[in-house]
Design an enzyme around this catalytic site. Structure first.
Site, PDB file in Angstrom:
ATOM      1  N   ASP A  40      12.240 -21.986  28.555  1.00  0.00           N
ATOM      2  CA  ASP A  40      11.996 -21.247  27.323  1.00  0.00           C
ATOM      3  C   ASP A  40      11.654 -19.793  27.696  1.00  0.00           C
ATOM      4  O   ASP A  40      12.348 -19.182  28.491  1.00  0.00           O
ATOM      5  CB  ASP A  40      10.883 -21.930  26.509  1.00  0.00           C
ATOM      6  CG  ASP A  40      10.814 -21.453  25.069  1.00  0.00           C
ATOM      7  OD1 ASP A  40      11.551 -21.989  24.238  1.00  0.00           O
ATOM      8  OD2 ASP A  40      10.022 -20.537  24.783  1.00  0.00           O
ATOM      9  N   TYR A  54       8.804 -12.749  20.331  1.00  0.00           N
ATOM     10  CA  TYR A  54      10.163 -12.784  19.788  1.00  0.00           C
ATOM     11  C   TYR A  54      10.573 -11.407  19.265  1.00  0.00           C
ATOM     12  O   TYR A  54      11.716 -10.973  19.429  1.00  0.00           O
ATOM     13  CB  TYR A  54      10.262 -13.816  18.661  1.00  0.00           C
ATOM     14  CG  TYR A  54      10.279 -15.242  19.146  1.00  0.00           C
ATOM     15  CD1 TYR A  54      11.476 -15.947  19.251  1.00  0.00           C
ATOM     16  CD2 TYR A  54       9.106 -15.890  19.514  1.00  0.00           C
ATOM     17  CE1 TYR A  54      11.508 -17.255  19.691  1.00  0.00           C
ATOM     18  CE2 TYR A  54       9.119 -17.199  19.965  1.00  0.00           C
ATOM     19  CZ  TYR A  54      10.325 -17.876  20.055  1.00  0.00           C
ATOM     20  OH  TYR A  54      10.343 -19.169  20.507  1.00  0.00           O
ATOM     21  N   HIS A  72      12.913 -30.370  25.954  1.00  0.00           N
ATOM     22  CA  HIS A  72      12.554 -28.966  26.072  1.00  0.00           C
ATOM     23  C   HIS A  72      11.276 -28.743  26.876  1.00  0.00           C
ATOM     24  O   HIS A  72      11.183 -27.779  27.621  1.00  0.00           O
ATOM     25  CB  HIS A  72      12.389 -28.380  24.674  1.00  0.00           C
ATOM     26  CG  HIS A  72      12.161 -26.908  24.662  1.00  0.00           C
ATOM     27  ND1 HIS A  72      13.148 -25.998  24.957  1.00  0.00           N
ATOM     28  CD2 HIS A  72      11.043 -26.169  24.397  1.00  0.00           C
ATOM     29  CE1 HIS A  72      12.666 -24.767  24.872  1.00  0.00           C
ATOM     30  NE2 HIS A  72      11.397 -24.848  24.542  1.00  0.00           N
TER      31      HIS A  72
END
Length: 463
Positions: free
Chosen positions: A249, A388, A440
């Site tokens: 990630d 982000y 994940h």
């Protein structure tokens, strides 16, 4: 509204630590027993706190530290101590949740389902015990150091075995250092976990800026490359002249940027979420075009996974990329925060829903709530989302990493990177393996598998 005595207290012991000859058993004892020179109070509950003083609790702490510790390169032992009042406040908020009506479909296509959230909230409010994971954290050597003007928190566990390979492991969103707790012992003490002394690692596990116990940036610019530079400084500050790095990630984004910096001593990297998508595939996905002709079976499977994610799984990322500050609701409501975190990707959510239906696999109810509660207590829902907004890189595009790279492919990841794409993306690929299970959150869900992968991945880089 919470008052000052409801806030988690994160204790910093303002003492210079020399890492050349450190006895961690002694350090743990001293870290637990020493009197704190400064107390950081984070995770304040309510908007009124922002107006109560021109000096924030974090700023006040830094002022106190300045009087006790003038060397900004110092490594300061760290310990968490959450007051009971903060946990009581959390339970009150859970009990006061205003629930929406049930979704009008029988599946998860409208989002996190009401039944799952109500089971989670009920357990969180009545049976979950934060003190268990707090005790695990207190048993680990943790530290704070200031890099590029920001406090960086990290776990640092040295192996008892000679010639252990230093490894910095970086989490992602919506993860935290909680993700890596299960791999610490197997990696640092391999002889007790099916390995040999030659498999030993020294582990450095930092909290990303704006996450967990690290400082929250008050200015822009903390994007993956800047974080990567900070991690290089951290490893140098700890005295490591040779080391490797790992991440998934955001951890992958930071780790690949470290590799692109080519710092002296970085021997290679490992990722469980590689950036390998070819340009023609990325273009077709972006513009909702058909897949390029000639894709192999593995490549078509990866295309299908990515196509589903781009169409149905990017909502959270788009909001945080464009308007992270708008997410006041997840800073104010623990149930809102939990739902936002659960809705990361379809396979992880499906696993978590099964867990709260009584079918533990990889994760337990406590595992899931340990991570969410850390976000809640540190009030990092919005500060973590800003990463982000800061990022300017296309997440899955190859970055042209030139140093040795190892890749482990977990089948329930957002996409399972085909070997063909991976070999093109990483010209110095030293390890590629498709494992049988996991998704994940690899270290969290399948710690034994990831431990085995890391041992194999870096074996050729040990000397």
């Amino acid at each position: 509204m919470g008052t000052d005595d409801t806030q988690p207290q994160f204790n910093l012991i303002g003492k210079r630590v020399m890492f050349g000859k450190i006895n961690y058993q002694r350090r743990r004892f001293l870290g637990m027993a020493a009197i704190s020179l400064a107390t950081t109070q984070l995770g304040r509950f309510g908007a009124a706190d922002a107006q109560s003083s021109k000096v924030t609790p974090k700023q006040a702490t830094m002022t106190q530290l300045a009087t006790a510790q003038t060397d900004i390169t110092a490594i300061r032992p760290f310990q968490i101590n959450v007051p009971q009042a903060a946990l009581d406040d959390l339970r009150r908020r859970l009990a006061a949740t205003r629930w929406p009506e049930k979704e009008t479909v029988a599946d998860q296509s409208q989002g996190v389902q009401l039944a799952t959230m109500q089971k989670l909230a009920r357990y969180w409010a009545t049976a979950y015990d934060w003190r268990k994971v707090e005790a695990k954290l207190k048993a680990l050597p943790q530290f704070i150091t200031t890099i590029d003007g920001l406090d960086i928190h990290f776990i640092h566990v040295r192996s008892q075995h000679k010639n252990a390979l230093p490894l910095i492991v970086t989490h992602g969103w919506p993860g935290s250092i909680i993700e890596q707790l299960k791999i610490i012992e197997p990696l640092t003490n391999p002889t007790a976990h099916g390995g040999s002394a030659a498999d030993a690692f020294d582990l450095v596990i930092p909290s990303l800026p704006g996450y967990g116990f690290s400082g929250k940036p008050t200015t822009t610019g903390w994007e993956p490359t800047r974080i990567a530079r900070a991690w290089v400084v951290l490893m140098q500050r700890l005295g490591y002249s040779r080391f490797v790095a790992q991440g998934g990630d955001w951890g992958n984004a930071v780790t690949e940027q470290m590799a692109l910096l080519t710092p002296p001593g970085l021997l290679g990297i490992h990722t469980n979420m590689p950036a390998t998508v070819p340009a023609d595939v990325a273009k077709a996905l972006k513009f909702s075009e058909p897949p390029p002709a000639g894709l192999s079976t593995d490549e078509k499977h990866a295309w299908d996974q990515l196509d589903f994610f781009y169409q149905h799984g990017l909502g959270y990322a788009q909001e945080m990329t464009n308007r992270p500050q708008t997410l006041y609701g997840i800073a104010d409501s623990p149930v809102g925060l939990a739902a936002w975190i659960l809705d990361h990707d379809a396979r992880s959510y499906a696993l978590i829903a099964r867990v709260f239906d009584g079918q533990p696999e990889g994760l337990t109810r406590d595992d899931i709530l340990d991570n969410i509660t850390l976000y809640w207590l540190t009030n990092t829902a919005v500060s973590s989302a800003r990463l982000y907004w800061e990022n300017k890189f296309a997440f899955f595009d190859p970055k042209h990493v030139a140093i040795p790279v190892a890749v482990s492919v977990f089948p329930d990841e957002i996409y399972a990177a085909p070997q063909s794409w991976t070999e093109r993306a990483y010209p110095k690929l030293i390890h590629y393996n498709r494992v049988e299970k996991g998704g994940h959150f690899a270290a969290w869900e399948q710690p034994t598998i990831l431990t085995q992968e890391l041992r194999a991945a870096f074996k050729s880089l040990r000397v």
